[in-house]
Design a protein around this motif. Structure first.
Motif, short mmCIF file in Angstrom:
data_model
loop_
_atom_site.label_atom_id
_atom_site.label_comp_id
_atom_site.label_asym_id
_atom_site.label_seq_id
_atom_site.Cartn_x
_atom_site.Cartn_y
_atom_site.Cartn_z
N PRO A 86 76.67 35.45 69.17
CA PRO A 86 76.59 36.90 69.34
C PRO A 86 76.67 37.69 68.07
O PRO A 86 76.37 38.65 68.00
CB PRO A 86 78.24 37.05 70.04
CG PRO A 86 78.62 35.94 69.62
CD PRO A 86 78.00 34.49 69.65
N LYS A 89 71.05 38.35 65.45
CA LYS A 89 70.35 39.45 66.17
C LYS A 89 69.07 38.53 66.67
O LYS A 89 68.38 37.85 65.99
CB LYS A 89 69.81 40.45 65.23
CG LYS A 89 70.91 41.39 64.69
CD LYS A 89 70.41 42.50 63.51
CE LYS A 89 71.71 43.22 63.33
NZ LYS A 89 71.26 44.25 62.22
N GLN A 104 64.12 42.60 79.93
CA GLN A 104 64.83 43.89 79.68
C GLN A 104 66.24 44.01 80.52
O GLN A 104 67.19 44.59 80.03
CB GLN A 104 64.31 45.01 79.52
CG GLN A 104 64.52 46.42 78.97
CD GLN A 104 64.96 46.15 77.33
OE1 GLN A 104 64.15 45.94 76.87
NE2 GLN A 104 66.19 46.58 77.23
N SER A 107 68.92 41.76 80.20
CA SER A 107 69.64 41.84 78.67
C SER A 107 70.57 43.11 79.01
O SER A 107 71.77 42.97 78.61
CB SER A 107 68.60 42.26 77.60
OG SER A 107 69.27 42.70 76.41
N VAL A 108 70.32 44.06 79.80
CA VAL A 108 71.08 45.15 80.19
C VAL A 108 72.15 44.50 80.90
O VAL A 108 73.48 44.81 80.95
CB VAL A 108 70.44 46.48 80.75
CG1 VAL A 108 71.23 47.31 81.32
CG2 VAL A 108 69.54 46.86 79.70
N GLY A 111 74.90 42.83 79.17
CA GLY A 111 75.39 43.78 78.00
C GLY A 111 75.25 42.92 76.90
O GLY A 111 75.94 43.19 75.77
N LEU A 112 74.10 42.62 76.48
CA LEU A 112 73.73 41.75 75.31
C LEU A 112 73.02 42.87 74.26
O LEU A 112 71.84 43.15 74.12
CB LEU A 112 72.60 40.79 75.50
CG LEU A 112 73.11 39.62 76.39
CD1 LEU A 112 71.88 38.67 76.58
CD2 LEU A 112 74.16 38.74 75.60
N THR A 113 73.98 43.24 73.48
CA THR A 113 73.65 44.29 72.53
C THR A 113 72.96 43.79 71.24
O THR A 113 72.30 44.45 70.40
CB THR A 113 74.89 45.12 71.83
OG1 THR A 113 75.76 44.19 71.47
CG2 THR A 113 75.41 45.74 73.12
N ASN A 114 72.74 42.40 71.24
CA ASN A 114 72.12 41.70 69.95
C ASN A 114 70.70 41.33 70.45
O ASN A 114 70.28 40.49 69.74
CB ASN A 114 73.16 40.51 69.60
CG ASN A 114 73.05 39.52 70.74
OD1 ASN A 114 73.40 39.79 71.80
ND2 ASN A 114 73.41 38.29 70.35
N ARG A 116 66.67 42.26 71.39
CA ARG A 116 65.69 43.53 71.65
C ARG A 116 64.37 42.67 72.08
O ARG A 116 63.93 41.77 71.64
CB ARG A 116 65.28 43.74 70.03
CG ARG A 116 64.11 44.78 69.97
CD ARG A 116 63.90 44.98 68.42
NE ARG A 116 62.65 45.66 68.10
CZ ARG A 116 62.26 45.54 66.75
NH1 ARG A 116 62.79 45.04 65.57
NH2 ARG A 116 61.12 46.30 66.64
#
Length: 209
Positions: A86, A89, A104, A107-108, A111-114, A116
């Motif tokens: 975690p 990046k 995408q 990922s949402v 809840g993977l904020t790391n 892109r």
């Protein structure tokens, strides 16, 4: 000889199980994982994706960095690694529109904020200033041959960074721009045969070539 299995961090287990459930559900409408592999999805795709943790020291995974994964497809190894690491990046690169949309959404949902996601061929983003020569690790799984993929990875790697891929049998001794390749055999639960994690460290200057 006993060979290592990719470790599953205890703190990541619940999210990895959720990833398995979401992938199974999404596979009902998209051909993400072959029907042969679906019964063993967790071992063959999620745990397999975590093979780089076997060589954590070599890849300096205890030090946060940037990791680019291209040809991310169904999300392996991208999502298991992003869940297990975690503090890193991750950039997932996938040219197919439906697959990129899937990445995408997952990922949402997780809840993977790391993470892109970039919808593009990897060759078309080599000049992006925030990732060119700024990634400590670049990986791919089931994309092309080792030399082809190492060439694709090289522009993104910081000096001393590592290219990582997963192979059964392909063997290559050396590739331009890298030190000699390392092959680490590992075993998955329920499998008799061995797989190989292939790593190659970039040369830091021409004097080392």
């Amino acid at each position: 000889m006993k060979h290592s299995q990719p470790p599953i961090p205890a703190a990541a287990h619940a999210t990895l199980q959720k990833l398995s459930s979401l992938t199974r559900k999404a596979s009902q409408s998209q051909n993400l994982v072959s029907s042969v592999d679906l019964p063993d999805l967790f071992a063959k795709h999620i745990q397999d994706s975590l093979a780089p943790l076997i060589v954590s020291d070599e890849l300096h995974l205890d030090v946060p960095g940037q990791w680019l994964d291209f040809g991310s497809g169904a999300g392996f190894p991208l999502f298991p690694l992003a869940i297990a690491l975690p503090n890193w990046k991750f950039v997932g690169v996938e040219p197919r529109s439906l697959r990129a949309q899937h990445l995408q959404k997952i990922s949402v949902d997780l809840g993977l904020t790391n993470v892109r996601i970039l919808r593009s061929k990897v060759e078309l983003i080599q000049t992006f200033p925030d990732i060119r020569a700024k990634c400590q690790v670049v990986s791919c799984r089931a994309v092309g041959s080792i030399p082809e993929d190492a060439k694709r990875a090289h522009p993104f790697l910081a000096p001393g960074g590592h290219f990582v891929t997963y192979k059964h049998d392909e063997q290559v001794a050396e590739i331009d721009g890298y030190f000699p390749l390392s092959y680490v055999p590992y075993r998955l639960p329920g499998e008799e045969g061995l797989r190989n994690l292939v790593t190659a460290k970039t040369l830091t200057n021409q004097a080392e070539s």
